[in-house]
Design a protein around this motif. Structure first.
Motif, PDB file in Angstrom:
ATOM      1  N   LEU A 185       0.833  -1.201   0.000  1.00 18.86           N
ATOM      2  CA  LEU A 185       0.000   0.000   0.000  1.00 18.86           C
ATOM      3  C   LEU A 185       0.872   1.256   0.000  1.00 18.86           C
ATOM      4  CD1 LEU A 185      -2.702  -1.156   2.594  1.00 18.86           C
ATOM      5  CD2 LEU A 185      -2.859  -1.188   0.083  1.00 18.86           C
ATOM      6  N   MET A 186       0.297   2.381  -0.420  1.00 17.90           N
ATOM      7  CA  MET A 186       1.077   3.619  -0.576  1.00 17.90           C
ATOM      8  C   MET A 186       0.975   4.474   0.680  1.00 17.90           C
ATOM      9  SD  MET A 186       0.838   6.497  -3.580  1.00 17.90           S
ATOM     10  CE  MET A 186      -0.678   7.256  -2.995  1.00 17.90           C
ATOM     11  N   PRO A 187       2.102   4.779   1.334  1.00 20.56           N
ATOM     12  CA  PRO A 187       2.062   5.648   2.522  1.00 20.56           C
ATOM     13  C   PRO A 187       1.676   7.071   2.150  1.00 20.56           C
ATOM     14  CG  PRO A 187       4.169   4.454   2.334  1.00 20.56           C
ATOM     15  CD  PRO A 187       3.465   4.317   1.028  1.00 20.56           C
ATOM     16  N   HIS A 188       0.959   7.721   3.065  1.00 18.36           N
ATOM     17  CA  HIS A 188       0.694   9.142   2.882  1.00 18.36           C
ATOM     18  C   HIS A 188       2.011   9.907   3.011  1.00 18.36           C
ATOM     19  CE1 HIS A 188      -0.603  13.224   4.064  1.00 18.36           C
ATOM     20  NE2 HIS A 188      -1.645  12.971   3.280  1.00 18.36           N
ATOM     21  N   PRO A 189       2.190  11.040   2.313  1.00 18.68           N
ATOM     22  CA  PRO A 189       3.451  11.794   2.387  1.00 18.68           C
ATOM     23  C   PRO A 189       3.909  12.115   3.802  1.00 18.68           C
ATOM     24  CG  PRO A 189       2.116  12.636   0.592  1.00 18.68           C
ATOM     25  CD  PRO A 189       1.276  11.604   1.292  1.00 18.68           C
ATOM     26  N   LEU A 190       2.982  12.337   4.741  1.00 18.42           N
ATOM     27  CA  LEU A 190       3.389  12.624   6.118  1.00 18.42           C
ATOM     28  C   LEU A 190       4.159  11.453   6.736  1.00 18.42           C
ATOM     29  CD1 LEU A 190       0.416  14.507   7.854  1.00 18.42           C
ATOM     30  CD2 LEU A 190       2.733  15.356   7.435  1.00 18.42           C
ATOM     31  N   VAL A 191       3.834  10.251   6.297  1.00 16.63           N
ATOM     32  CA  VAL A 191       4.534   9.067   6.819  1.00 16.63           C
ATOM     33  C   VAL A 191       6.023   9.156   6.475  1.00 16.63           C
ATOM     34  CG1 VAL A 191       4.732   6.560   6.654  1.00 16.63           C
ATOM     35  CG2 VAL A 191       2.470   7.638   6.716  1.00 16.63           C
ATOM     36  N   TRP A 192       6.330   9.618   5.278  1.00 16.70           N
ATOM     37  CA  TRP A 192       7.731   9.716   4.861  1.00 16.70           C
ATOM     38  C   TRP A 192       8.490  10.804   5.620  1.00 16.70           C
ATOM     39  CZ3 TRP A 192       9.106   5.534   2.815  1.00 16.70           C
ATOM     40  CH2 TRP A 192       8.332   4.851   1.873  1.00 16.70           C
ATOM     41  N   SER A 193       7.769  11.708   6.275  1.00 15.18           N
ATOM     42  CA  SER A 193       8.441  12.777   7.026  1.00 15.18           C
ATOM     43  C   SER A 193       9.000  12.294   8.361  1.00 15.18           C
ATOM     44  CB  SER A 193       7.468  13.940   7.278  1.00 15.18           C
ATOM     45  OG  SER A 193       6.440  13.554   8.195  1.00 15.18           O
ATOM     46  N   ILE A 194       8.596  11.096   8.795  1.00 10.12           N
ATOM     47  CA  ILE A 194       9.124  10.540  10.047  1.00 10.12           C
ATOM     48  C   ILE A 194      10.586  10.167   9.833  1.00 10.12           C
ATOM     49  CG2 ILE A 194       8.913   8.648  11.713  1.00 10.12           C
ATOM     50  CD1 ILE A 194       5.930   8.556  11.077  1.00 10.12           C
ATOM     51  N   PRO A 195      11.491  10.589  10.709  1.00 11.51           N
ATOM     52  CA  PRO A 195      12.925  10.297  10.526  1.00 11.51           C
ATOM     53  C   PRO A 195      13.209   8.815  10.331  1.00 11.51           C
ATOM     54  CG  PRO A 195      12.606  11.869  12.304  1.00 11.51           C
ATOM     55  CD  PRO A 195      11.233  11.394  11.916  1.00 11.51           C
ATOM     56  N   HIS A 196      14.240   8.540   9.560  1.00  8.71           N
ATOM     57  CA  HIS A 196      14.638   7.166   9.261  1.00  8.71           C
ATOM     58  C   HIS A 196      14.939   6.413  10.554  1.00  8.71           C
ATOM     59  CE1 HIS A 196      16.244   3.841   7.014  1.00  8.71           C
ATOM     60  NE2 HIS A 196      17.416   3.942   7.626  1.00  8.71           N
ATOM     61  N   ASN A 197      14.500   5.166  10.623  1.00  4.32           N
ATOM     62  CA  ASN A 197      14.698   4.278  11.772  1.00  4.32           C
ATOM     63  C   ASN A 197      13.893   4.699  13.009  1.00  4.32           C
ATOM     64  OD1 ASN A 197      16.373   2.509  10.425  1.00  4.32           O
ATOM     65  ND2 ASN A 197      18.242   3.617  10.997  1.00  4.32           N
ATOM     66  N   GLN A 198      12.965   5.636  12.849  1.00  2.00           N
ATOM     67  CA  GLN A 198      12.075   5.998  13.950  1.00  2.00           C
ATOM     68  C   GLN A 198      10.713   5.362  13.689  1.00  2.00           C
ATOM     69  OE1 GLN A 198      12.397  10.090  15.350  1.00  2.00           O
ATOM     70  NE2 GLN A 198      10.156  10.177  15.610  1.00  2.00           N
ATOM     71  N   ARG A 199      10.190   4.663  14.683  1.00  2.00           N
ATOM     72  CA  ARG A 199       8.989   3.859  14.472  1.00  2.00           C
ATOM     73  C   ARG A 199       7.695   4.664  14.436  1.00  2.00           C
ATOM     74  NH1 ARG A 199      10.997  -1.016  18.486  1.00  2.00           N
ATOM     75  NH2 ARG A 199      11.951  -2.307  16.852  1.00  2.00           N
ATOM     76  N   LYS A 200       7.675   5.812  15.064  1.00  3.19           N
ATOM     77  CA  LYS A 200       6.450   6.610  15.131  1.00  3.19           C
ATOM     78  C   LYS A 200       6.821   8.050  15.460  1.00  3.19           C
ATOM     79  CE  LYS A 200       5.930   5.253  19.979  1.00  3.19           C
ATOM     80  NZ  LYS A 200       5.072   4.593  20.985  1.00  3.19           N
ATOM     81  N   ALA A 201       5.830   8.937  15.352  1.00  2.00           N
ATOM     82  CA  ALA A 201       6.061  10.345  15.674  1.00  2.00           C
ATOM     83  C   ALA A 201       4.744  10.974  16.097  1.00  2.00           C
ATOM     84  CB  ALA A 201       6.641  11.081  14.474  1.00  2.00           C
ATOM     85  N   PRO A 202       4.793  11.856  17.118  1.00  2.00           N
ATOM     86  CA  PRO A 202       3.557  12.550  17.510  1.00  2.00           C
ATOM     87  C   PRO A 202       3.088  13.448  16.368  1.00  2.00           C
ATOM     88  CG  PRO A 202       5.475  13.511  18.597  1.00  2.00           C
ATOM     89  CD  PRO A 202       5.957  12.278  17.911  1.00  2.00           C
ATOM     90  N   LEU A 203       1.778  13.497  16.203  1.00  2.00           N
ATOM     91  CA  LEU A 203       1.208  14.284  15.117  1.00  2.00           C
ATOM     92  C   LEU A 203       0.688  15.605  15.692  1.00  2.00           C
ATOM     93  CD1 LEU A 203       0.876  13.642  12.105  1.00  2.00           C
ATOM     94  CD2 LEU A 203      -1.491  12.995  12.580  1.00  2.00           C
ATOM     95  N   THR A 204       1.251  16.712  15.232  1.00  2.00           N
ATOM     96  CA  THR A 204       0.809  18.020  15.712  1.00  2.00           C
ATOM     97  C   THR A 204      -0.542  18.376  15.085  1.00  2.00           C
ATOM     98  OG1 THR A 204       1.867  19.234  13.913  1.00  2.00           O
ATOM     99  CG2 THR A 204       3.228  18.735  15.857  1.00  2.00           C
ATOM    100  N   PHE A 205      -1.174  19.404  15.642  1.00  2.00           N
ATOM    101  CA  PHE A 205      -2.469  19.843  15.120  1.00  2.00           C
ATOM    102  C   PHE A 205      -2.354  20.273  13.657  1.00  2.00           C
ATOM    103  CE2 PHE A 205      -5.660  23.169  14.377  1.00  2.00           C
ATOM    104  CZ  PHE A 205      -6.821  22.471  14.696  1.00  2.00           C
ATOM    105  N   ASP A 206      -1.279  21.003  13.347  1.00  2.00           N
ATOM    106  CA  ASP A 206      -1.087  21.457  11.967  1.00  2.00           C
ATOM    107  C   ASP A 206      -0.875  20.272  11.027  1.00  2.00           C
ATOM    108  OD1 ASP A 206      -1.373  24.089  12.683  1.00  2.00           O
ATOM    109  OD2 ASP A 206       0.793  24.465  12.892  1.00  2.00           O
ATOM    110  N   GLN A 207      -0.133  19.255  11.493  1.00  6.01           N
ATOM    111  CA  GLN A 207       0.097  18.082  10.653  1.00  6.01           C
ATOM    112  C   GLN A 207      -1.185  17.295  10.433  1.00  6.01           C
ATOM    113  OE1 GLN A 207       3.225  16.426  13.080  1.00  6.01           O
ATOM    114  NE2 GLN A 207       4.800  16.898  11.538  1.00  6.01           N
ATOM    115  N   LEU A 208      -2.028  17.233  11.485  1.00  8.97           N
ATOM    116  CA  LEU A 208      -3.302  16.534  11.333  1.00  8.97           C
ATOM    117  C   LEU A 208      -4.145  17.191  10.242  1.00  8.97           C
ATOM    118  CD1 LEU A 208      -5.221  14.318  12.313  1.00  8.97           C
ATOM    119  CD2 LEU A 208      -6.077  15.908  14.050  1.00  8.97           C
TER     120      LEU A 208
END
Length: 523
Positions: A429-452
């Motif tokens: 499946l194709m990740p949303h572009p925001l998914v690619w913004s998570i740093p390499h080798n980092q499993r998750k990232a908090p999503l800010t209001f602006d990012q949501l």
């Protein structure tokens, strides 16, 4: 099975400490000269062979031999033997038809056999004579198995590869890196470098791993004592064998054997998925007062132990024979005292590489063949799912959100985390572009209001962090906000809630269930 066509019969063995400058003789038998120390040269029909320590020279019958020493003395064993044919097919093994010289590696094996043969040279009782005969056959077998000289090989890498193959066949011998390098005729520094490049390990670590794997086979298939098994695979010290075995496998040889031969009673918090996949029902399962337990495993009849409320003392009641812990379990409770309940195996669980965890557990429990079937079934399921999804949602963006009272977490791409490797790597499946913004080798990232606000994914998978708790209403409050209602996936009714512990897990059954969930809404 082939029929034995010939045997080798020892006629005489002598040990010479030669100090005279020259000795000459001939023999009607095949003759082996094995040099123990000193140097010299051997002349046969105008051919000269230089003699040095750990060298063997084979001379066929009816040759005149002259031996010259080059320093104060030359020590060597001289063995004369014949080939007795047991059938009418009078063939002579090609190894013995010509004069041959070779370096003997590892020499300690030859020394042991030579000393045993020489010690029994005057024996008169039938048992000892037969023992000497067997030792001589072993000696001949070692000679026949000596690798071919490097001059017929192409390069150093091929020489090292050949020595690795030889090591697999003769792992029980005493080896040093120097001997292996000499065997391959490659400088030691270059040998170790090439060896590690080929295998990923340095030579003696690789050798120990071969020995441990063989020991595991013997522990499963024989009743030999641990000491006898350690000796047979090349460990002369049982304590050292036990230590290496536990480092490699995670438990002692005795415990490994018991796991293979008896009904296993295991407690493995956070690892139950792997055991159930291999057909093993744990005697207790982990639970969490706020998360619940892994209902997707179908272990409703198995008692649970709450790791958050520190109920580990209850474990004694269930009488486990093995406790298996991953490296992250200490965040809940110190498990040092569990050694008093049952042997504890600390397992390195890399998460995303779930195959290695499954292999390790299958190996410990004697389920390796079943493990291969389990993985093949999973791979078939992935392939079928990809074919279905390629016709429906390929090209549409997907994201996964974990929602708690303290915020929203976006999970990473195809390499990291509980969800990305399944959604994006296995299912394609194709990740949303925001998914690619998570740093390499980092499993998750908090999503800010602006990012949501930027999360215009076509499809959203979500799970709530603390189900069935006092925080549930607080977590679900996000669903009533205008920001959430204006998300593209919400507007098109493409938001899919999934079970928390099913998706926040690395097990193969968990991953299989994720595929089912995806197909149920996107297939």
């Amino acid at each position: 099975m082939g029929n034995l066509t010939h045997v080798y019969t020892l006629q005489n063995i002598s040990y010479a400490l030669q100090s005279s400058k020259k000795q000459q003789f001939s023999s009607d038998f095949y003759t082996l000269f094995i040099v123990m120390s000193g140097s010299g040269k051997l002349e046969i029909d105008h051919n000269t062979i230089h003699l040095s320590e750990e060298k063997c020279i084979l001379v066929p019958p009816n040759n005149t031999i002259s031996i010259h020493i080059q320093n104060k003395h030359l020590c060597f064993y001289q063995l004369q033997f014949n080939i007795v044919h047991l059938s009418n097919k009078q063939t002579t093994y090609s190894h013995f038809t010509h004069i041959k010289e070779q370096r003997l590696l590892p020499f300690s094996q030859y020394r042991r056999l030579l000393e045993a043969i020489y010690q029994n040279r005057l024996a008169v009782d039938e048992h000892t004579i037969f023992e000497q005969h067997v030792h001589f056959q072993e000696l001949i077998l070692l000679l026949l198995h000596q690798p071919i000289p490097k001059l017929v090989q192409k390069n150093d890498r091929q020489s090292v590869e050949q020595s690795i193959n030889y090591l697999h066949k003769h792992f029980e011998k005493e080896w040093t890196v120097e001997q292996l390098a000499e065997l391959a005729d490659v400088p030691r520094w270059n040998y170790t470098r090439i060896f590690k490049n080929i295998t990923g390990q340095i030579p003696l670590h690789y050798l120990n791993n071969i020995r441990i794997e063989k020991a595991k086979q013997l522990l499963m298939t024989t009743n030999d004592r641990v000491f006898e098994i350690s000796q047979s695979v090349g460990f002369n010290n049982e304590y050292y064998f036990n230590r290496r075995f536990k480092e490699h496998v995670g438990i002692s040889p005795g415990q490994y054997r018991r796991n293979q031969s008896s009904h296993l009673r295991v407690f493995a918090p956070f690892l139950e998925d792997f055991f159930v996949a291999l057909g093993i029902t744990p005697i207790a399962q982990f639970s969490h007062s706020k998360w619940g337990k892994q209902d997707y495993l179908g272990l409703q009849e198995v008692p649970d132990i709450d790791v958050q409320n520190r109920e580990m003392d209850r474990l004694l009641h269930y009488k486990p024979t093995l406790i298996m812990l991953d490296s992250g379990v200490d965040r809940w409770e110190s498990f040092h005292h569990l050694n008093e309940v049952a042997p504890v195996c600390h397992l390195s669980h890399p998460g995303e590489n779930w195959q290695s965890t499954l292999f390790k557990i299958a190996d410990l429990t004697g389920k390796t063949s079943l493990m291969q079937d389990v993985i093949l079934q999973y791979e078939d399921k992935v392939q079928q799912a990809r074919e279905i999804l390629s016709k429906s949602v390929y090209g549409q963006s997907v994201a996964f959100l974990r929602i708690s009272a303290i915020g929203i977490t976006l999970y990473a791409g195809p390499e990291c985390g509980y969800t990305g490797p399944i959604l994006y790597r296995d299912l394609g499946l194709m990740p949303h572009p925001l998914v690619w913004s998570i740093p390499h080798n980092q499993r998750k990232a908090p999503l800010t209001f602006d990012q949501l606000l930027q999360l215009d994914a076509d499809h959203l998978f979500i799970t709530f962090d603390k189900q069935h708790s006092i925080y549930e209403n607080e977590e679900r409050a996000i669903l009533k906000t205008s920001t959430w209602k204006n998300l593209a996936a919400v507007k098109t009714n493409c938001v899919y809630e999934v079970d928390f512990l099913t998706w926040m897990n690395y097990g193969i059954l968990s991953h299989s269930k994720k595929i089912d969930d995806v197909l149920n809404v996107l297939g």
